[in-house]
Design a protein around this motif. Structure first.
Motif, short mmCIF file in Angstrom:
data_model
loop_
_atom_site.label_atom_id
_atom_site.label_comp_id
_atom_site.label_asym_id
_atom_site.label_seq_id
_atom_site.Cartn_x
_atom_site.Cartn_y
_atom_site.Cartn_z
N GLY A 120 0.82 -1.21 0.00
CA GLY A 120 0.00 0.00 0.00
C GLY A 120 0.85 1.25 0.00
O GLY A 120 0.57 2.20 -0.74
N SER A 121 1.89 1.27 0.82
CA SER A 121 2.77 2.43 0.89
C SER A 121 3.53 2.63 -0.42
O SER A 121 3.63 3.76 -0.93
N LEU A 122 4.05 1.56 -0.98
CA LEU A 122 4.79 1.65 -2.23
C LEU A 122 3.89 2.11 -3.38
O LEU A 122 4.30 2.90 -4.23
N ALA A 123 2.64 1.61 -3.39
CA ALA A 123 1.70 2.00 -4.44
C ALA A 123 1.36 3.48 -4.35
O ALA A 123 1.29 4.18 -5.37
N ARG A 124 1.15 3.99 -3.13
CA ARG A 124 0.83 5.41 -2.96
C ARG A 124 1.98 6.31 -3.40
O ARG A 124 1.77 7.37 -3.96
N GLN A 125 3.20 5.85 -3.17
CA GLN A 125 4.39 6.63 -3.55
C GLN A 125 4.84 6.35 -4.98
O GLN A 125 5.82 6.96 -5.44
N LYS A 126 4.16 5.42 -5.66
CA LYS A 126 4.53 5.02 -7.03
C LYS A 126 5.98 4.56 -7.09
O LYS A 126 6.76 4.99 -7.95
N ILE A 127 6.32 3.68 -6.16
CA ILE A 127 7.64 3.06 -6.14
C ILE A 127 7.50 1.64 -6.65
O ILE A 127 6.72 0.84 -6.11
N GLY A 128 8.23 1.31 -7.71
CA GLY A 128 8.15 -0.01 -8.31
C GLY A 128 8.62 -1.10 -7.36
O GLY A 128 9.58 -0.92 -6.61
N ALA A 129 7.93 -2.24 -7.38
CA ALA A 129 8.29 -3.35 -6.49
C ALA A 129 7.91 -4.67 -7.13
O ALA A 129 6.97 -4.74 -7.94
N LEU A 130 8.65 -5.71 -6.76
CA LEU A 130 8.37 -7.07 -7.23
C LEU A 130 8.67 -8.04 -6.10
O LEU A 130 9.81 -8.20 -5.68
N ILE A 131 7.60 -8.66 -5.57
CA ILE A 131 7.73 -9.59 -4.44
C ILE A 131 7.24 -10.97 -4.88
O ILE A 131 6.14 -11.08 -5.45
#
Length: 276
Positions: A120-131
């Protein structure tokens, strides 16, 4: 011989035999659907038809050539279909493993909360992630490509890993149970033609690893902040956190699954994503 006489010759074992072949054929077709093998299989069927037609029409040169192609084609099939054959064998192995562990329930509610908070935090900040969430199929060969972490899953750790320009932000995080095993891992890219052209390397990598194992891939787009998951080679996009929590609970806490959100994902996002 009439129809009644034919039925008299059919045994129960014959019906079981036909049923098993039908199930195996169906699962093979389902496994090949949307892959290169689907198109190659169509090509092989065309060659078989042409071979028979050339034999009936007494086109001896064409028949000889096609017959040789089919003779040596068995070796070519084993080489060309290697990824699909491997995927099928892994599927059989996972099925037997799942049967053995069908009564084992992993209850780690905090892990689901921590992952959802981080996403949720990464999505709000538009930070790319792959888990990548490891399940029955081990991902040790993928872990070896990255940096070992072996830390308890926490939202702060996940967020810090993916902060841009940090040493581990580029690549995938591998999660096993309630621990982050490794970060900055390299994943195989999917070569499927059904993936939307607007999706980049991160999403293609998430789909690629889900094609080769039973893992769950979670992706956050750095352009839009949208949340996606990939499972069994199919991607579901534009998920909300409630749906993501449901998907993770299906893995970690089956008894806590929100059935409404699960229905929404299964018959909404996942089905619509088949043509992505």
């Amino acid at each position: 011989m009439n129809l009644q006489e034919i039925f008299n010759y059919i045994r129960i074992i014959d019906i079981i035999d036909i049923f098993i072949i039908a199930v195996l054929t169906y699962n093979c077709l389902k496994l090949w659907q949307g892959t290169r093998a689907e198109q190659l299989a169509k090509g092989i069927i065309v060659i078989l038809i042409l071979t028979k037609l050339s034999e009936w029409g007494e086109f001896y040169t064409i028949y000889w050539l096609l017959d040789k192609v089919m003779t040596w084609g068995i070796v070519a099939i084993l080489v060309v279909f290697q990824p699909e054959l491997r995927r099928g064998l892994e599927l059989i192995g996972r099925s037997s493993s799942s049967f053995r562990n069908s009564r084992e329930v992993v209850v780690i509610p905090k892990t689901v909360t921590e992952i959802c908070d981080a996403i949720g935090s990464l999505a709000r900040q538009k930070i790319g992630a792959l888990i990548i969430i490891e399940r029955q199929t081990g991902l040790n060969e993928i872990v070896e490509t990255g940096t070992k972490v072996d830390g308890l899953v926490s939202s702060s750790l996940i967020i810090n890993i993916f902060i841009p320009n940090t040493p581990l932000h580029d690549g995938a995080v591998i999660v096993k149970g309630d621990r982050i095993v490794a970060a900055s891992c390299f994943l195989p890219l999917s070569d499927s033609d059904n993936i939307s052209k607007e999706l980049g390397t991160r999403h293609r990598a998430g789909i690629g690893i889900s094609e080769k194992s039973d893992c769950l891939s979670i992706m956050v787009s750095e352009e839009t902040g949208s949340i996606s998951v990939a499972e069994k080679g199919k991607i579901s996009r534009y998920l909300d956190l409630e749906t993501l929590e449901t998907i993770l609970n299906k893995i970690y806490n089956p008894s806590l699954v929100n059935q409404n959100a699960l229905f929404k994902w299964k018959f909404g996002g996942e089905r619509n994503a088949k043509n992505e």
